[in-house]
Motif scaffolding. Sequence first.
Motif, PDB file in Angstrom:
ATOM      1  N   GLN A   1       0.821  -1.201   0.000  1.00  0.00           N
ATOM      2  CA  GLN A   1       0.000   0.000   0.000  1.00  0.00           C
ATOM      3  C   GLN A   1       0.858   1.256   0.000  1.00  0.00           C
ATOM      4  O   GLN A   1       1.673   1.469   0.904  1.00  0.00           O
ATOM      5  CB  GLN A   1      -0.912   0.017   1.232  1.00  0.00           C
ATOM      6  N   GLY A   2       0.682   2.087  -1.040  1.00  0.00           N
ATOM      7  CA  GLY A   2       1.335   3.392  -1.031  1.00  0.00           C
ATOM      8  C   GLY A   2       0.882   4.176   0.179  1.00  0.00           C
ATOM      9  O   GLY A   2      -0.322   4.311   0.420  1.00  0.00           O
ATOM     10  N   VAL A   3       1.830   4.687   0.952  1.00  0.00           N
ATOM     11  CA  VAL A   3       1.495   5.345   2.219  1.00  0.00           C
ATOM     12  C   VAL A   3       0.667   6.597   1.960  1.00  0.00           C
ATOM     13  O   VAL A   3       1.057   7.474   1.187  1.00  0.00           O
ATOM     14  CB  VAL A   3       2.765   5.698   3.000  1.00  0.00           C
ATOM     15  N   SER A   4      -0.475   6.662   2.627  1.00  0.00           N
ATOM     16  CA  SER A   4      -1.377   7.802   2.516  1.00  0.00           C
ATOM     17  C   SER A   4      -1.483   8.512   3.857  1.00  0.00           C
ATOM     18  O   SER A   4      -1.104   7.966   4.890  1.00  0.00           O
ATOM     19  CB  SER A   4      -2.770   7.331   2.067  1.00  0.00           C
ATOM     20  N   LYS A   5      -2.020   9.708   3.820  1.00  0.00           N
ATOM     21  CA  LYS A   5      -2.091  10.508   5.030  1.00  0.00           C
ATOM     22  C   LYS A   5      -3.257  10.111   5.922  1.00  0.00           C
ATOM     23  O   LYS A   5      -4.325   9.754   5.443  1.00  0.00           O
ATOM     24  CB  LYS A   5      -2.221  11.998   4.666  1.00  0.00           C
ATOM     25  N   GLY A   6      -3.011  10.186   7.231  1.00  0.00           N
ATOM     26  CA  GLY A   6      -4.065  10.120   8.236  1.00  0.00           C
ATOM     27  C   GLY A   6      -4.975   8.928   8.167  1.00  0.00           C
ATOM     28  O   GLY A   6      -4.547   7.776   8.099  1.00  0.00           O
TER      29      GLY A   6
ATOM     30  N   PRO B   1       3.888  -1.099   3.814  1.00  0.00           N
ATOM     31  CA  PRO B   1       3.731   0.302   3.413  1.00  0.00           C
ATOM     32  C   PRO B   1       4.836   0.653   2.406  1.00  0.00           C
ATOM     33  O   PRO B   1       6.003   0.294   2.600  1.00  0.00           O
ATOM     34  CB  PRO B   1       3.910   1.079   4.720  1.00  0.00           C
ATOM     35  N   ILE B   2       4.479   1.364   1.342  1.00  0.00           N
ATOM     36  CA  ILE B   2       5.428   1.657   0.268  1.00  0.00           C
ATOM     37  C   ILE B   2       5.522   3.157   0.054  1.00  0.00           C
ATOM     38  O   ILE B   2       4.510   3.861  -0.034  1.00  0.00           O
ATOM     39  CB  ILE B   2       5.011   0.956  -1.043  1.00  0.00           C
ATOM     40  N   ILE B   3       6.751   3.632  -0.037  1.00  0.00           N
ATOM     41  CA  ILE B   3       7.025   5.042  -0.320  1.00  0.00           C
ATOM     42  C   ILE B   3       7.099   5.218  -1.831  1.00  0.00           C
ATOM     43  O   ILE B   3       7.939   4.613  -2.498  1.00  0.00           O
ATOM     44  CB  ILE B   3       8.333   5.504   0.334  1.00  0.00           C
ATOM     45  N   THR B   4       6.233   6.046  -2.374  1.00  0.00           N
ATOM     46  CA  THR B   4       6.169   6.270  -3.821  1.00  0.00           C
ATOM     47  C   THR B   4       6.397   7.749  -4.128  1.00  0.00           C
ATOM     48  O   THR B   4       6.536   8.573  -3.227  1.00  0.00           O
ATOM     49  CB  THR B   4       4.805   5.829  -4.371  1.00  0.00           C
ATOM     50  N   GLU B   5       6.393   8.069  -5.429  1.00  0.00           N
ATOM     51  CA  GLU B   5       6.632   9.450  -5.861  1.00  0.00           C
ATOM     52  C   GLU B   5       5.636  10.420  -5.239  1.00  0.00           C
ATOM     53  O   GLU B   5       5.985  11.527  -4.845  1.00  0.00           O
ATOM     54  CB  GLU B   5       6.542   9.554  -7.383  1.00  0.00           C
TER      55      GLU B   5
ATOM     56  N   SER C   1      10.868   1.474  -0.201  1.00  0.00           N
ATOM     57  CA  SER C   1      10.658   2.221  -1.438  1.00  0.00           C
ATOM     58  C   SER C   1      10.000   1.312  -2.465  1.00  0.00           C
ATOM     59  O   SER C   1      10.023   0.079  -2.339  1.00  0.00           O
ATOM     60  CB  SER C   1      11.993   2.727  -1.981  1.00  0.00           C
ATOM     61  N   LEU C   2       9.438   1.911  -3.495  1.00  0.00           N
ATOM     62  CA  LEU C   2       8.813   1.099  -4.544  1.00  0.00           C
ATOM     63  C   LEU C   2       9.846   0.207  -5.214  1.00  0.00           C
ATOM     64  O   LEU C   2       9.566  -0.966  -5.514  1.00  0.00           O
ATOM     65  CB  LEU C   2       8.142   2.001  -5.579  1.00  0.00           C
TER      66      LEU C   2
ATOM     67  N   HIS D   1       4.921   1.555 -15.146  1.00  0.00           N
ATOM     68  CA  HIS D   1       5.802   0.916 -16.122  1.00  0.00           C
ATOM     69  C   HIS D   1       6.882   0.100 -15.417  1.00  0.00           C
ATOM     70  O   HIS D   1       7.186  -1.035 -15.840  1.00  0.00           O
ATOM     71  CB  HIS D   1       6.446   1.978 -17.018  1.00  0.00           C
ATOM     72  N   GLN D   2       7.457   0.641 -14.344  1.00  0.00           N
ATOM     73  CA  GLN D   2       8.466  -0.094 -13.585  1.00  0.00           C
ATOM     74  C   GLN D   2       7.879  -1.382 -13.003  1.00  0.00           C
ATOM     75  O   GLN D   2       8.526  -2.431 -13.013  1.00  0.00           O
ATOM     76  CB  GLN D   2       9.010   0.787 -12.457  1.00  0.00           C
ATOM     77  N   ALA D   3       6.640  -1.292 -12.502  1.00  0.00           N
ATOM     78  CA  ALA D   3       5.978  -2.483 -11.962  1.00  0.00           C
ATOM     79  C   ALA D   3       5.775  -3.524 -13.069  1.00  0.00           C
ATOM     80  O   ALA D   3       6.027  -4.718 -12.862  1.00  0.00           O
ATOM     81  CB  ALA D   3       4.646  -2.100 -11.331  1.00  0.00           C
ATOM     82  N   ASN D   4       5.326  -3.081 -14.227  1.00  0.00           N
ATOM     83  CA  ASN D   4       5.136  -4.000 -15.357  1.00  0.00           C
ATOM     84  C   ASN D   4       6.440  -4.667 -15.753  1.00  0.00           C
ATOM     85  O   ASN D   4       6.473  -5.875 -16.045  1.00  0.00           O
ATOM     86  CB  ASN D   4       4.557  -3.256 -16.558  1.00  0.00           C
TER      87      ASN D   4
END
Length: 260
Positions: free
Chosen positions: A102-107, A127-131, A173-174, A223-226
């Motif tokens: 899961q891309g980390v989201s706020k709150g 938890p994943i840190i993304t752009e 990181s991703l 694209h990186q995931a693919n």
Amino acid sequence: MSPLYARIIRKKRQPQFFMRIPRVYYPDTIALEQEFELTQEAGHHVATVLRLKANRPIVLFNGDGNEYSGIIISVQRKKVIVEIDACLSVSNESPLHLHLGQGVSKGDRMDMVLQKSVELGVSEITPIITERCAVKLEPSRWEKKLQQWQKIIIGACEQSGRNIVPKLNEPVSLAQWLSQSTSNSRIVLAPGASQPLAKQPYNTQGYRVLVGPEGGLSDTEIHQANENGYLSVSLGPRILRTETAALAAMASINTVWGDF
């Protein structure tokens, strides 16, 4: 109808209320016919929030897959002593291994994903840190955040009847996530993808699902995931919020291949 008969009928129709036996997490080995003091936080919940008294039944679990039934011996403010009298092997786990990245989201968004995905049967969460991740923390604050998230996961297990606590990994990181080897089917949620999630083949090894934060994953990240073997799939033509997408994916997978 006589007044007396009418009163009897009304009495019979009154709903019967049964007190739910509380389930409490205990972070250590549990032995039969022994007394245990609950953790301070659990004791506060039992004594102050639930207002339970001595001689009330209680169920403990520690993540080993079993339930331990017992009785409350004493309650003194936050100090609650219980005695265990039986161990039951109760499995409420999904037959699938579901790993949510899961891309980390706020709150509240992240809190909701953690809580509800546990209820839906997730096995592991990273938890994943993304752009587009809006949460930027120092290492010491990440540790506090992980402790907070772990409490949410345990609370969801207490509520949903799970006796195995899903694994919460440290944030990565991703690139780190994508480089990890796995025998799970690799899936990335991507709005506009031509492949629907529910049409993917069944994999006995489980599913590894990547979900972006609020704002989603960038085209470059998808694209990186693919390139790393993740298949882009959709959850329909509508754009879902990150918390909705993650939970819809967990529910869809369990509906098609799991125990829903």
